[in-house]
Design a protein around this motif. Structure first.
Motif, PDB file in Angstrom:
ATOM      1  N   VAL A 707       0.838  -1.199   0.000  1.00 56.66           N
ATOM      2  CA  VAL A 707       0.000   0.000   0.000  1.00 56.66           C
ATOM      3  C   VAL A 707       0.875   1.252   0.000  1.00 56.66           C
ATOM      4  O   VAL A 707       0.636   2.187  -0.773  1.00 56.66           O
ATOM      5  N   ASN A 708       1.921   1.275   0.827  1.00 56.06           N
ATOM      6  CA  ASN A 708       2.815   2.438   0.899  1.00 56.06           C
ATOM      7  C   ASN A 708       3.376   2.794  -0.467  1.00 56.06           C
ATOM      8  O   ASN A 708       3.313   3.948  -0.909  1.00 56.06           O
ATOM      9  N   PHE A 709       3.961   1.795  -1.126  1.00 52.55           N
ATOM     10  CA  PHE A 709       4.574   2.068  -2.425  1.00 52.55           C
ATOM     11  C   PHE A 709       3.516   2.246  -3.498  1.00 52.55           C
ATOM     12  O   PHE A 709       3.711   3.002  -4.457  1.00 52.55           O
ATOM     13  N   GLY A 714      -0.046   5.945  -7.381  1.00 53.80           N
ATOM     14  CA  GLY A 714      -1.460   6.122  -7.672  1.00 53.80           C
ATOM     15  C   GLY A 714      -2.180   4.821  -7.921  1.00 53.80           C
ATOM     16  O   GLY A 714      -3.032   4.727  -8.804  1.00 53.80           O
ATOM     17  N   ILE A 715      -1.847   3.797  -7.146  1.00 53.55           N
ATOM     18  CA  ILE A 715      -2.393   2.469  -7.390  1.00 53.55           C
ATOM     19  C   ILE A 715      -3.906   2.456  -7.165  1.00 53.55           C
ATOM     20  O   ILE A 715      -4.441   3.182  -6.327  1.00 53.55           O
ATOM     21  N   GLN A 722      -4.184  -7.157  -7.570  1.00 52.16           N
ATOM     22  CA  GLN A 722      -3.296  -8.014  -8.364  1.00 52.16           C
ATOM     23  C   GLN A 722      -1.959  -8.210  -7.659  1.00 52.16           C
ATOM     24  O   GLN A 722      -1.376  -9.296  -7.692  1.00 52.16           O
ATOM     25  N   THR A 723      -1.465  -7.170  -7.017  1.00 50.79           N
ATOM     26  CA  THR A 723      -0.176  -7.256  -6.314  1.00 50.79           C
ATOM     27  C   THR A 723      -0.246  -8.216  -5.134  1.00 50.79           C
ATOM     28  O   THR A 723       0.667  -9.026  -4.916  1.00 50.79           O
ATOM     29  N   LEU A 724      -1.328  -8.134  -4.368  1.00 47.68           N
ATOM     30  CA  LEU A 724      -1.434  -8.913  -3.130  1.00 47.68           C
ATOM     31  C   LEU A 724      -2.221 -10.214  -3.294  1.00 47.68           C
ATOM     32  O   LEU A 724      -2.268 -11.015  -2.362  1.00 47.68           O
ATOM     33  N   GLY A 725      -2.835 -10.398  -4.451  1.00 50.94           N
ATOM     34  CA  GLY A 725      -3.633 -11.610  -4.637  1.00 50.94           C
ATOM     35  C   GLY A 725      -4.868 -11.629  -3.767  1.00 50.94           C
ATOM     36  O   GLY A 725      -5.236 -12.663  -3.193  1.00 50.94           O
TER      37      GLY A 725
END
Length: 875
Positions: A707-709, A714-715, A722-725
């Motif tokens: 979440v930080n990055f 602007g995620i 998709q990043t965390l599944g």
């Protein structure tokens, strides 16, 4: 033959988006949907050779069908902004290909396609439809075929009347009746509850139509089925109506308006370069001659003997090195323009002239150039150290508008509306076809370019001054170009023997993995063959089949990753593929680009490419060496000091973009966390999950880190899911909780958007600009992309400026203290040096000290330093 090709734009773009991993070009623009669409488009144009063609788009979420059923398509998730932001780019692609495209308010792309298909049939056209939506199969006739995307974007299932009959045992028009009975969950068409495809087909085979099915309910066997049909007759009729594609929609475009005569290869080639679709460039036939504009005669002199009288300060100096790779000293010619005149000098004449050498190396003789780094490197390979460069038109143009599609000298001149020389492609040709023209043609072209450069210098300098970018230009980017030139020229030593040894180790690893895979499979087979791998996994080992292709089972990486916990063979297969790619792409790839004279790698740093100001590297890309896999990290062992007894030293900024975010947003909790030297990801996990520090699990910290990055870039909820599944709902909850914890971050983002709306651009702390003309667009997709960019550019751009300034500051200190240590590489937030043993202690303290003091923020900058006999040990 008259042939009309119709493409369902939204459907194909959606399929392309989900078929390919998220891709961005160096400007940060998402391109995976456009890339997938383009591969299909090129295949269609080559194979179909249409006389007429059109791409249809949905006009919006609300259609006339919502008047019949308000909940139509209501179950669909919101389109990810990563996809919606690509739709304007897709339309630009179609314009570049000179293809018609249309959308009609209140109607869907299907209705446009259905209407034009019927028109075309009436005018004796052959019609081909391309989509990912089975609904369009109802349009299949003796004259119309429909191709549906399957695996990827070029593997299609094509249906004519016969193929449809074989698949569904019905006629194409009966598909509408089938949808009336079974409904369609993807469009939220209800149908008759409990009736699936098999039951619907069985009923229609017996009774031919929905009307006849409903008229014969009493004759249908099965008590529950009778009840459902009786109770849902009106719903079935409504569902049939919803599923019916209109063939008389009010489409303003007629079939005769869709004539297609082909595309301009040069325009498409330039767009592919801009989008970085490098693998598709070879598919574009750009050999056709384009008509050159007529230029007025130019008064210039071809210098046979170099004399001091032709040199003045300042002079525009043009060093022509048209090849992409300029680390070979292959200069084609030199031109100089000043108040005395316009001169062309043959390269050998210039390089053997002591008069030219003295002028080129004189710091007091100011020179205006185009691409100082390339000029410096090229002349350096020929033994001349270029000095006195005080203006670079390439860098100036890049700073003034980093979003311009081209910063070539001719393109800059055209934008500034001054007389422009021919484009280099018109004079030299492109790529492998690039050749040196006759001397007179070359001389005139270079003299024109140098003359253009001289005229541009005051115009661009004035614009930099107006934009408050003169300091950025003179104090940061200009000195940096010379530092990068030195880094490129010096290169990085590669231990070829070590790399070859790693190649053999990877071969051995591949053999081991192959043996383990064969043992788990119970037989030997070709692991690289999907046709052999598929049956092993899905028939012999009976793993669940997630996807089938026209040629068999899908064994793509995304499928295997979903099956990772199903059988121990899957992790082995994924590891095998990773190691195989390492060997081919990085071991063999790096060995191919070792310079024959120096045994070093001489990468090229792109200083005028990314819109955020970040550097990138190419040929080879040393910023992309994979480090997540142990075997990948070991590749860095081959990067060693060029002198015996020296060390490699690496220093990288810790969480620089998050620190910049804290500084820009002024969020008290974020600023405090950094000032108190807290672990920022643990602190975020504590705030988001509302737990104590000792209650933060590794998974919580991992999610908080994402979440930080992600916030910096602007995620969206889709991107984070998709990043965390995880589900999009969970991802949205994480993002919402983050903003509740750090409210001033959200305030900053709102203010950044407001500023961009007011000014039309955003800036970094050092006044680097990024223009966002779409920020006020009425088109939601274009506007949302601009808003996301407005939020993250000041963060990413300021971080890029900081590390660039650190490079300039360090170069100054190294020279001032007369140190022999050399800066070799910049990789994102990391600087890599080679350091003699007697300077190691000094450099261990000096480098992080300079990096941390290079600029003042509300939070401390932190640089971590490590060292060792190779780049691997230095990390």
């Amino acid at each position: 033959m008259k042939k009309l090709v119709l493409v369902d734009g939204n459907s194909v773009a959606f399929r392309a988006f989900h078929a390919l991993p998220l891709l961005t070009n160096d400007k940060g623009v998402y391109t995976n949907a456009v890339y997938g669409f383009t591969t299909m488009l090129l295949k269609v144009l080559e194979e179909e050779k249409p006389s007429h063609m059109l791409v249809a788009f949905d006009a919006g979420k609300t259609t006339f069908r919502h008047g019949t059923f308000e909940e139509y398509k209501s179950g669909r998730e919101k389109t990810p902004h990563e996809l919606s932001e690509q739709l304007p780019l897709l339309r630009k692609l179609l314009d570049t290909f000179r293809l018609s495209h249309v959308e009609v308010d209140q109607y869907e792309a299907d209705d446009i396609i259905g209407t034009l298909a019927k028109q075309a049939e009436a005018e004796d056209f052959t019609v081909r439809i391309f989509s990912g939506d089975k609904d369009l199969l109802q349009l299949v006739t003796e004259k119309t075929t429909v191709s549906l995307t399957r695996k990827g974007m070029t593997n299609l299932d094509t249906y004519d009347v016969k193929a449809f009959k074989e698949r569904y045992e019905l006629t194409p028009l009966q598909l509408i009746d089938m949808k009336g009975l079974m409904g369609d969950s993807s469009d939220n068409i209800p149908g008759v509850p409990g009736v699936g495809e098999k039951t619907a087909i069985k009923l229609l085979k017996e009774y031919d139509s929905l009307e006849n099915v409903l008229a014969n309910i009493e004759n249908i066997s099965g008590k529950k089925l009778k009840e459902r049909l009786t109770e849902n007759q009106e719903q079935a009729k409504m569902s049939r109506e919803l599923a019916t594609i209109l063939t008389e929609a009010p489409v303003p475009t007629k079939v005769t308006d869709t004539g297609y005569e082909g595309y301009d290869a040069g325009e498409v080639y330039r767009l592919f370069k801009e989008l970085e679709f490098n693998s598709l460039l070879q598919s574009i036939d750009d050999s056709g001659e384009t008509e050159k504009k007529e230029l007025s005669p130019l008064d210039f002199t071809i210098v046979e003997t170099v004399e001091e009288s032709i040199f003045q300060s300042p002079s525009a100096l043009l060093v022509e090195v048209p090849h992409e790779n300029y680390h070979n000293g292959d200069i084609w010619g030199i031109a100089i323009v000043n108040e005395m005149g316009k001169y062309y000098i043959d390269v050998e004449t210039a390089l053997t002239s002591e008069v030219f050498r003295e002028w080129a190396e004189d710091e007091t003789q100011f020179k205006q150039v185009f691409d100082a780094k390339r000029a410096f490197v090229s002349l350096g390979w020929r033994g001349i150290q270029l000095r006195g460069v005080n203006f670079d038109a390439l860098i100036a143009s890049y700073l003034i508008d980093p979003s311009s599609s081209s910063h070539a000298l001719t393109a800059i001149a055209e934008r500034k509306e001054i007389p422009a020389p021919y484009h280099d492609d018109e004079v030299y040709g492109k790529g492998a076809k690039q050749t040196t023209p006759e001397r007179e043609i070359l001389a005139e072209h270079l003299a024109r370019k140098a003359d253009t450069l001289k005229q541009l210098a005051p115009l661009l300098n004035e614009e930099l001054e107006t934009n408050e970018q003169s300091v950025l230009f003179k104090k940061l980017e200009m000195p940096l170009s010379i530092i990068l030139a030195k880094m490129e020229t010096y290169g990085v030593q590669l231990d070829v023997g070590q790399l070859e040894k790693m190649g053999k180790e990877l071969e051995q690893k591949l053999a081991e993995l192959e043996g383990e895979i064969h043992e788990l499979a119970g037989e030997s087979f070709n692991i690289n063959s999907p046709k052999q791998l598929g049956p092993i996994l899905f028939e012999k080992l009976e793993l669940p089949v997630l996807k089938k292709t026209k040629t068999g089972y899908s064994t793509s990486a995304d499928i295997l990753e979903k099956l990772a916990n199903e059988h121990e063979i899957i992790p082995k297969l994924l590891h095998y593929r990773q190691v195989s790619k390492l060997k081919s792409t990085y071991i063999e790839g790096l060995l191919k680009v070792v310079h024959p004279e120096t045994s070093k790698i001489h990468t090229m740093f792109n200083q005028a490419l990314t819109q955020t100001g970040r550097l990138s590297s190419a040929e080879p890309n040393l910023q992309n060496i994979p480090i997540r896999l142990e075997e990948g990290r070991k590749i860095r062992k081959a990067f060693v000091p060029s002198e015996q007894g020296w060390s490699m030293l690496a220093a990288d900024y810790s969480q620089i973009e998050l620190r910049v975010l804290a500084h820009i947003s002024k969020d008290e909790r974020l600023v405090s966390a950094f000032n108190e030297e807290r672990d920022i990801h643990t602190k975020t996990a504590m705030d988001v999950y509302q737990v104590k520090e000792d209650e933060v699990t590794s998974e919580m910290r991992r999610n908080a880190k994402a979440v930080n990055f992600g916030i910096v870039y602007g995620i969206s909820d889709y991107g984070l899911s998709q990043t965390l599944g995880i589900t999009r709902k969970q991802a949205k909850a994480y993002i919402d909780a983050y903003f509740e914890s750090y409210p001033q971050v959200q305030n900053y983002m709102t203010e950044a958007i407001d500023e961009a709306r007011e000014k039309g651009y955003v800036t970094t702390q050092m006044h680097r600009r990024r223009y966002l003309p779409e920020i006020t667009s009425s088109n939601f997709n274009r506007r949302s992309f601009a808003e996301r960019t407005a939020m993250n550019t000041p963060i990413q751009g300021t971080a890029a400026d900081i590390i660039k300034k650190a490079m300039v500051d360090l170069e100054y200190v190294l020279l001032e203290e007369n140190l022999r240590s050399r800066l070799l590489l910049q990789v994102h937030d990391e600087l890599i040096f080679e350091v003699p043993e007697d300077e190691l202690e000094r450099m261990k303290h000096l480098v992080p000290q300079v990096m941390e003091q290079t600029t003042d923020l509300d939070v401390p900058l932190k640089a971590d330093v490590s060292y060792g006999p190779s780049w691997f040990e230095a990390k």
